[in-house]
Design an enzyme around this catalytic site. Structure first.
Site, PDB file in Angstrom:
ATOM      1  N   THR A 219       0.878  -1.169   0.000  1.00  0.00           N
ATOM      2  CA  THR A 219       0.000   0.000   0.000  1.00  0.00           C
ATOM      3  C   THR A 219       0.918   1.223   0.000  1.00  0.00           C
ATOM      4  O   THR A 219       2.152   1.087  -0.047  1.00  0.00           O
ATOM      5  CB  THR A 219      -0.866   0.030   1.279  1.00  0.00           C
TER       6      THR A 219
ATOM      7  N   THR B  51      -1.023  -2.954  19.491  1.00  0.00           N
ATOM      8  CA  THR B  51      -0.647  -1.620  19.944  1.00  0.00           C
ATOM      9  C   THR B  51      -1.179  -1.327  21.348  1.00  0.00           C
ATOM     10  O   THR B  51      -2.203  -1.886  21.763  1.00  0.00           O
ATOM     11  CB  THR B  51      -1.230  -0.572  18.959  1.00  0.00           C
ATOM     12  N   ASP B  52      -0.515  -0.404  22.035  1.00  0.00           N
ATOM     13  CA  ASP B  52      -1.014   0.021  23.353  1.00  0.00           C
ATOM     14  C   ASP B  52      -2.311   0.825  23.239  1.00  0.00           C
ATOM     15  O   ASP B  52      -3.027   1.013  24.211  1.00  0.00           O
ATOM     16  CB  ASP B  52       0.056   0.837  24.100  1.00  0.00           C
ATOM     17  N   GLU B  53      -2.637   1.295  22.009  1.00  0.00           N
ATOM     18  CA  GLU B  53      -3.820   2.155  21.864  1.00  0.00           C
ATOM     19  C   GLU B  53      -5.125   1.418  22.134  1.00  0.00           C
ATOM     20  O   GLU B  53      -6.159   2.042  22.341  1.00  0.00           O
ATOM     21  CB  GLU B  53      -3.859   2.773  20.465  1.00  0.00           C
TER      22      GLU B  53
ATOM     23  N   TYR C 130      -8.924   3.336  14.260  1.00  0.00           N
ATOM     24  CA  TYR C 130      -7.708   2.505  14.188  1.00  0.00           C
ATOM     25  C   TYR C 130      -7.620   1.586  15.404  1.00  0.00           C
ATOM     26  O   TYR C 130      -7.500   0.367  15.279  1.00  0.00           O
ATOM     27  CB  TYR C 130      -6.459   3.396  14.101  1.00  0.00           C
TER      28      TYR C 130
ATOM     29  N   LYS D 296      -7.808  -2.525  15.778  1.00  0.00           N
ATOM     30  CA  LYS D 296      -6.723  -3.346  16.348  1.00  0.00           C
ATOM     31  C   LYS D 296      -7.258  -4.147  17.549  1.00  0.00           C
ATOM     32  O   LYS D 296      -6.908  -5.311  17.731  1.00  0.00           O
ATOM     33  CB  LYS D 296      -5.544  -2.464  16.782  1.00  0.00           C
TER      34      LYS D 296
ATOM     35  N   ASN E 255       6.544   3.780  18.243  1.00  0.00           N
ATOM     36  CA  ASN E 255       7.891   3.516  17.722  1.00  0.00           C
ATOM     37  C   ASN E 255       8.414   4.723  16.950  1.00  0.00           C
ATOM     38  O   ASN E 255       7.638   5.465  16.352  1.00  0.00           O
ATOM     39  CB  ASN E 255       7.858   2.352  16.727  1.00  0.00           C
TER      40      ASN E 255
HETATM   41  P1  NAD Z   1       3.182   0.708   8.443  1.00  0.00           P
HETATM   42  O1  NAD Z   1       1.945   1.442   8.056  1.00  0.00           O
HETATM   43  O2  NAD Z   1       4.490   1.369   8.296  1.00  0.00           O
HETATM   44  O3  NAD Z   1       3.267  -0.652   7.601  1.00  0.00           O
HETATM   45  C1  NAD Z   1       2.151  -1.459   7.360  1.00  0.00           C
HETATM   46  C2  NAD Z   1       2.523  -2.443   6.263  1.00  0.00           C
HETATM   47  O4  NAD Z   1       1.387  -3.293   6.040  1.00  0.00           O
HETATM   48  C3  NAD Z   1       2.847  -1.775   4.918  1.00  0.00           C
HETATM   49  O5  NAD Z   1       4.009  -2.343   4.360  1.00  0.00           O
HETATM   50  C4  NAD Z   1       1.629  -2.078   4.064  1.00  0.00           C
HETATM   51  O6  NAD Z   1       1.918  -2.171   2.671  1.00  0.00           O
HETATM   52  C5  NAD Z   1       1.179  -3.418   4.636  1.00  0.00           C
HETATM   53  N1  NAD Z   1      -0.243  -3.676   4.410  1.00  0.00           N
HETATM   54  C6  NAD Z   1      -1.277  -2.831   4.646  1.00  0.00           C
HETATM   55  N2  NAD Z   1      -2.441  -3.405   4.270  1.00  0.00           N
HETATM   56  C7  NAD Z   1      -2.119  -4.649   3.810  1.00  0.00           C
HETATM   57  C8  NAD Z   1      -2.890  -5.736   3.299  1.00  0.00           C
HETATM   58  N3  NAD Z   1      -4.217  -5.648   3.179  1.00  0.00           N
HETATM   59  N4  NAD Z   1      -2.250  -6.864   2.950  1.00  0.00           N
HETATM   60  C9  NAD Z   1      -0.887  -6.960   3.062  1.00  0.00           C
HETATM   61  N5  NAD Z   1      -0.120  -5.972   3.515  1.00  0.00           N
HETATM   62  C10 NAD Z   1      -0.731  -4.828   3.887  1.00  0.00           C
HETATM   63  O7  NAD Z   1       2.926   0.201   9.923  1.00  0.00           O
HETATM   64  P2  NAD Z   1       3.951   0.075  11.146  1.00  0.00           P
HETATM   65  O8  NAD Z   1       4.015   1.363  11.834  1.00  0.00           O
HETATM   66  O9  NAD Z   1       5.159  -0.594  10.683  1.00  0.00           O
HETATM   67  O10 NAD Z   1       3.114  -0.918  12.080  1.00  0.00           O
HETATM   68  C11 NAD Z   1       3.203  -2.331  11.912  1.00  0.00           C
HETATM   69  C12 NAD Z   1       2.306  -3.020  12.916  1.00  0.00           C
HETATM   70  O11 NAD Z   1       2.699  -2.659  14.227  1.00  0.00           O
HETATM   71  C13 NAD Z   1       0.841  -2.643  12.791  1.00  0.00           C
HETATM   72  O12 NAD Z   1       0.070  -3.784  13.039  1.00  0.00           O
HETATM   73  C14 NAD Z   1       0.634  -1.610  13.892  1.00  0.00           C
HETATM   74  O13 NAD Z   1      -0.695  -1.626  14.346  1.00  0.00           O
HETATM   75  C15 NAD Z   1       1.589  -2.106  14.934  1.00  0.00           C
HETATM   76  N6  NAD Z   1       2.144  -1.088  15.841  1.00  0.00           N
HETATM   77  C16 NAD Z   1       2.726   0.044  15.340  1.00  0.00           C
HETATM   78  C17 NAD Z   1       3.308   0.967  16.211  1.00  0.00           C
HETATM   79  C18 NAD Z   1       3.979   2.224  15.711  1.00  0.00           C
HETATM   80  O14 NAD Z   1       4.347   3.067  16.517  1.00  0.00           O
HETATM   81  N7  NAD Z   1       4.189   2.395  14.412  1.00  0.00           N
HETATM   82  C19 NAD Z   1       3.260   0.725  17.576  1.00  0.00           C
HETATM   83  C20 NAD Z   1       2.653  -0.430  18.061  1.00  0.00           C
HETATM   84  C21 NAD Z   1       2.112  -1.337  17.170  1.00  0.00           C
HETATM   85  O1  DAU Z   2       0.884   3.963  20.476  1.00  0.00           O
HETATM   86  C1  DAU Z   2       1.173   3.164  19.373  1.00  0.00           C
HETATM   87  C2  DAU Z   2       0.658   3.836  18.117  1.00  0.00           C
HETATM   88  O2  DAU Z   2       1.515   4.939  17.862  1.00  0.00           O
HETATM   89  C3  DAU Z   2       0.614   2.903  16.916  1.00  0.00           C
HETATM   90  O3  DAU Z   2      -0.304   1.871  17.164  1.00  0.00           O
HETATM   91  C4  DAU Z   2       0.196   3.669  15.654  1.00  0.00           C
HETATM   92  O4  DAU Z   2       0.248   2.820  14.528  1.00  0.00           O
HETATM   93  C5  DAU Z   2       1.167   4.817  15.470  1.00  0.00           C
HETATM   94  O5  DAU Z   2       0.771   5.584  14.343  1.00  0.00           O
HETATM   95  C6  DAU Z   2       1.213   5.706  16.713  1.00  0.00           C
HETATM   96  O6  DAU Z   2      -0.035   6.405  16.891  1.00  0.00           O
HETATM   97  P1  DAU Z   2      -0.092   7.956  17.323  1.00  0.00           P
HETATM   98  O7  DAU Z   2      -1.386   8.510  16.894  1.00  0.00           O
HETATM   99  O8  DAU Z   2       0.313   8.122  18.744  1.00  0.00           O
HETATM  100  O9  DAU Z   2       1.132   8.525  16.412  1.00  0.00           O
HETATM  101  P2  DAU Z   2       1.288   9.848  15.548  1.00  0.00           P
HETATM  102  O10 DAU Z   2       2.711   9.896  15.106  1.00  0.00           O
HETATM  103  O11 DAU Z   2       0.235   9.962  14.502  1.00  0.00           O
HETATM  104  O12 DAU Z   2       1.048  10.998  16.604  1.00  0.00           O
HETATM  105  C7  DAU Z   2       1.843  11.108  17.786  1.00  0.00           C
HETATM  106  C8  DAU Z   2       1.308  12.280  18.594  1.00  0.00           C
HETATM  107  O13 DAU Z   2       1.592  13.498  17.873  1.00  0.00           O
HETATM  108  C9  DAU Z   2      -0.187  12.268  18.794  1.00  0.00           C
HETATM  109  O14 DAU Z   2      -0.490  12.806  20.080  1.00  0.00           O
HETATM  110  C10 DAU Z   2      -0.729  13.199  17.718  1.00  0.00           C
HETATM  111  C11 DAU Z   2       0.384  14.220  17.561  1.00  0.00           C
HETATM  112  N1  DAU Z   2       0.544  14.800  16.213  1.00  0.00           N
HETATM  113  C12 DAU Z   2       0.682  13.943  15.167  1.00  0.00           C
HETATM  114  C13 DAU Z   2       0.846  14.429  13.884  1.00  0.00           C
HETATM  115  C14 DAU Z   2       0.971  13.469  12.719  1.00  0.00           C
HETATM  116  C15 DAU Z   2       0.615  16.169  16.036  1.00  0.00           C
HETATM  117  O15 DAU Z   2       0.524  16.955  17.007  1.00  0.00           O
HETATM  118  N2  DAU Z   2       0.771  16.646  14.774  1.00  0.00           N
HETATM  119  C16 DAU Z   2       0.879  15.839  13.684  1.00  0.00           C
HETATM  120  O16 DAU Z   2       1.004  16.336  12.527  1.00  0.00           O
END
Ligand code: NAD
Ligand code: DAU
Length: 353
Positions: free
Chosen positions: A38, A132-134, A157, A161, A187
């Protein structure tokens, strides 16, 4: 027996770090990276690994149950590390359907394929679900999420999850599927799509664009360097107890506005700007709908049971991260222009599994 591991979402941010760690650390494992590519999936994240003998890329949609089942059979999949998801909260507010589809139906499709193909012969099999912790909702000033905190998701979201977590547990309780789940905090690090706070703000500072702070900037997140998350996944994959949940976190809470000031300070330093030059880019904007106030993870269980803890101090992690984005400006440029999507379409016959 050599495990054949299906890593879903391996072309995304966290998935690419998991694939890299497993390929480098376990040359005997076969890694099948299944990703739909995607907007968030980018094979450039794995460029250094694509010629490894034990690495295989499969372009597929996790929601396509029949194709997924065929993949389980063809590649004799023994383990799943499921990361594929729609992951951005703001997008889920605009388009909740695609989150329900991918995160719930996609997870269900993988679970059903695993159950059918493994056919009750669950020895040496594992379905590891990354969450996720969310799912636990939002905290007040005190306390933190433990593994037994009640589920109280607020965004589409986190609701999707949470639902996927419930399905994973239901497959364990109903069919005996061997599962494990981890719920991680925010992360940061290399290869994160620049729609999320840290890479977006680094990119905007570099381009002298405004930094949109939602609401009053007082929301709190618990930040973990992505390679530490990948290490935790490795430890849980190998030593986690079946049917258990493990919380993963950084013991590292930051108010958004304080974190943003650190980003500004370090990027300005790297660019040789006078201290505080980019502070003027901070722009307070309308708050995110349903914006969770505070996340904080109690990661004591994984620390005590599996001896995992974060390895990096935040300041060190942030410096490393900013340096990476500065050195990989072409990666950022390709993402911003969308060029990464066309390059790999041409390079591979991506529809051929
Ligand atoms: P990301 O959005 O960077 O990557 C998601 C990946 O999934 C992409 O490569 C996308 O192409 C693939 N994907 C999406 N829909 C798909 C489908 N239908 N079939 C196959 N592949 C598909 O996400 P991320 O930040 O790397 O997060 C990975 C996992 O970890 C997620 O499950 C997310 O909920 C979880 N998570 C993320 C964070 C964070 O801070 N980013 C924290 C805790 C948990
Ligand atoms: O807690 C784990 C989650 O962390 C993961 O499950 C999600 O996939 C990941 O996207 C992340 O979610 P958040 O919503 O916390 O992350 P984001 O980077 O979107 O936002 C972090 C904080 O910053 C949140 O309080 C919103 C704020 N924010 C975000 C953006 C993109 C801003 O103030 N301005 C912005 O433009």
């Amino acid at each position: 027996m050599k495990p054949n591991i299906l890593v879903t979402g391996g072309a995304g941010f966290i998935g690419s770090h998991v694939v890299r760690l497993f390929l480098n650390k376990y040359p005997d494992y076969n890694i099948y990276n299944l990703d739909l590519l995607t907007y968030a999936g980018n094979l450039e994240n794995l460029k250094d690994l694509e010629n490894k003998k034990n690495y295989h890329f499969l372009k597929e949609d996790i929601c396509n149950f029949h194709k997924i089942k065929a993949i389980f059979i063809k590649y004799k999949i023994t383990h799943v590390i499921h990361l594929a998801a729609e992951s951005h909260v703001d997008r889920s507010i605009k388009d909740p359907f695609s989150f329900a589809q991918t995160n719930i139906m996609g997870t269900l499709s993988l679970l059903q394929a695993a159950k059918d193909v493994w056919a009750n012969n669950f020895k040496n099999k594992l379905f590891y679900h990354i969450s996720t912790d969310e799912v636990f909702g939002s905290l007040g000033k005190e306390g933190s999420f433990s593994e037994t905190s009640p589920y109280e998701p607020h965004s589409p979201y986190s609701a999707s999850k949470a639902s996927s977590d419930h399905f994973v547990r239901a497959f364990s309780d109903t069919y005996g599927l061997p599962i494990v789940i981890s719920n991680c905090s925010n992360n940061y690090g290399p290869y994160q799509f620049p729609e999320k706070l840290i890479p977006l703000f680094i990119n905007n500072i570099l381009k002298n664009k405004s930094l949109p702070v939602y609401g009053n900037g007082e929301n709190i997140r618990d930040w973990l360097y992505v390679e530490d998350h990948a290490r935790a996944i490795d430890v849980i994959f190998h030593n986690g107890k079946l049917s258990e949940t493990y919380n993963i976190g950084g013991f590292n809470e930051w108010k958004n506005i304080d974190l943003i000031k650190i980003l500004i300070k370090v990027v300005d330093k790297f660019l040789g700007n006078k201290a505080g030059t980019s502070v003027k880019l901070i722009t307070y904007v309308k708050d995110r709908a349903g914006h969770d106030k505070r996340y904080a993870v109690d990661a004591t269980k994984i620390k005590e049971e599996l001896s995992w803890e974060p390895s990096l101090q935040f300041e060190e992690g942030i410096e490393k991260t900013i340096q990476w984005y500065l050195e990989n400006d072409q990666w950022l440029e390709n993402i911003s222009s969308g060029a990464y999507q066309h390059y790999y379409e041409k390079k591979y016959n991506l529809n051929d599994n």
